[in-house]
Design an enzyme around this catalytic site. Structure first.
Site, PDB file in Angstrom:
ATOM      1  CB  ALA A  85      -0.907  -0.550   1.017  1.00  0.00           C
TER       2      ALA A  85
ATOM      3  CB  CYS B 130      25.750   3.212  -0.099  1.00  0.00           C
ATOM      4  SG  CYS B 130      24.830   4.596  -0.123  1.00  0.00           S
TER       5      CYS B 130
END
Ligand SMILES: Cc1ncc(COP(=O)(O)O)c(C=O)c1O
Length: 384
Positions: free
Chosen positions: A204, A328
């Site tokens: 959603a 990262c």
């Protein structure tokens, strides 16, 4: 949100739509009963939960019994993959997927391979990241029980030929799952049969619904093994007291944005094209993934002689929220597994930038980032 922020990370998440939020509110304040309680407070909540399931199934043109409410894309994928692999392990132990899936799919297959004795084929992808439907035909064996290929890639926006893959699976009597977390709200879904899939994951918060809400479509009469145990909720398929407010939010967001996607195609395609051109005008910058066969809101590129962490930090300092596709953000230097699978060398895969636009994006923001990008890349390269 910081008034200076330019949010180009709609594939990560979207703000909850105001109408969705308004509809959810009474389910935190007034209709707070446990749908499993037999008294009137519980029965009222149960009626609302049943209604939400009817609403979702109406959007999908599916049976209400084919919709299982979950906590989002990750859980839907886990239920689809673990649930069917374990159900059908007596029939065969071969599974097929692609290397460009979201980790919520990839790691399920890794686990089944390492810990539960399944054999997994990871189909090759071309330099755009696309799976060749012909490769599915040759990979299927009499032992194959499940194929899972995503509908749209979260990192590059690449659209996979899931309808063709689904057809092949059906012809060969093999179950097909598609992770459509990035498809709903962006590409139209006329009905759930569109994917030719037995299992479809929905999330959603990718289309202005609440976080922690999702669904798994399960084509009847399939009944995957549960992965959560406890009560008999969701027709014995998913234990745990239902999050009624989130479910109502999912239903409303689906009604608003699935048939008519909220990510309006024309302006977004034009804007991502402009950003792609601005990026490519910088020497050593290359757009990754298909330029045409992609989500209109998503554009991704690599930057030679720069790295994702520095690029993200510089963009962030200028108020631009983007994503690197790699892990990262968690402090890891692992390159994007999607780009690696597309044959991009490690150092380049580590210089990946994804812009994903959405409803709040403006033409002024596009102009600002077009101007900003060459400057940021120039400064980073000079500092190396
Ligand atoms: C393609 C895809 N699948 C699954 C997920 C997982 O969704 P969630 O984190 O909401 O469980 C995401 C979210 O990034 C996604 O992009």
């Amino acid at each position: 949100m910081n008034s200076r922020a330019i949010y180009f990370d709609y594939n990560a998440t979207t703000p909850v739509d105001r109408a969705v939020l308004e509809e959810m509110r009474p389910y935190q304040e007034e209709i707070w009963g446990n749908p499993s309680s037999v008294h009137q407070i519980g029965r009222r909540a149960r009626a609302c939960l049943d209604e939400a399931r009817d609403r979702v199934s109406k959007v999908l043109i599916a049976k209400p019994s084919e919709v299982v409410f979950t906590s989002g894309g990750t859980e839907s994928n886990n239920l689809a993959i673990f649930g069917t692999a374990r159900l059908l392990r007596g029939k065969g132990r071969h599974l097929i997927t692609s290397p460009v899936e979201h980790h919520a799919v990839l790691h399920c297959f890794d686990y089944l391979e390492k810990k539960e004795g399944f054999r997994v084929t990871r189909l090759p992808v071309d330099r755009d990241g696309m799976v060749d439907p012909e490769s599915v035909k040759t990979a299927i064996t009499p032992e194959t029980i499940l194929v899972s290929v995503m509908a749209a890639n979260n990192e590059t926006g690449m659209l996979q030929p899931v309808r063709e893959i689904g057809n092949t699976c059906r012809e060969r009597g093999v179950l097909f799952h598609t992770d459509a977390a990035q498809w709903f709200g962006k590409q139209s879904v006329p009905d759930i049969g569109f994917f030719n899939a037995d299992l479809v994951s929905i999330c959603a918060h990718k289309f202005h619904g609440p976080k922690g809400a999702g669904a798994l479509y399960i084509r009847s009469p399939l009944l995957p093994d549960p992965i959560l145990f406890g009560g008999g909720h969701e027709n014995e398929r998913r234990a745990g007291t239902e999050n009624l407010a989130a479910t109502i939010g999912l239903a409303r967001a689906m009604e608003m944005f699935v048939a008519n996607p909220v990510f309006a195609q024309d302006s977004l395609r034009e804007w991502t094209e402009r950003l792609a051109k601005a990026a490519e005008a910088i020497p050593g910058v290359e757009v990754r993934g298909s330029r045409h066969h992609r989500l209109a809101n998503t554009i991704a590129f690599t930057v030679e002689n720069a790295d994702s962490i520095a690029l993200m930090a510089s963009l962030d300092l200028e108020g631009v929220c983007a994503s690197s596709g790699s892990a990262c953000s968690a402090g890891s230097l692992e390159p994007s597994h999607v780009l690696s699978a597309m044959g991009v060398p490690r150092d380049l895969a580590n210089s990946f930038v994804r812009f994903s636009l959405g409803r709040g994006t403006t033409a002024d923001e596009i102009t600002a980032v077009e101007n900003l990008l060459p400057r940021i890349v120039g400064v980073l390269r000079a500092a190396r």
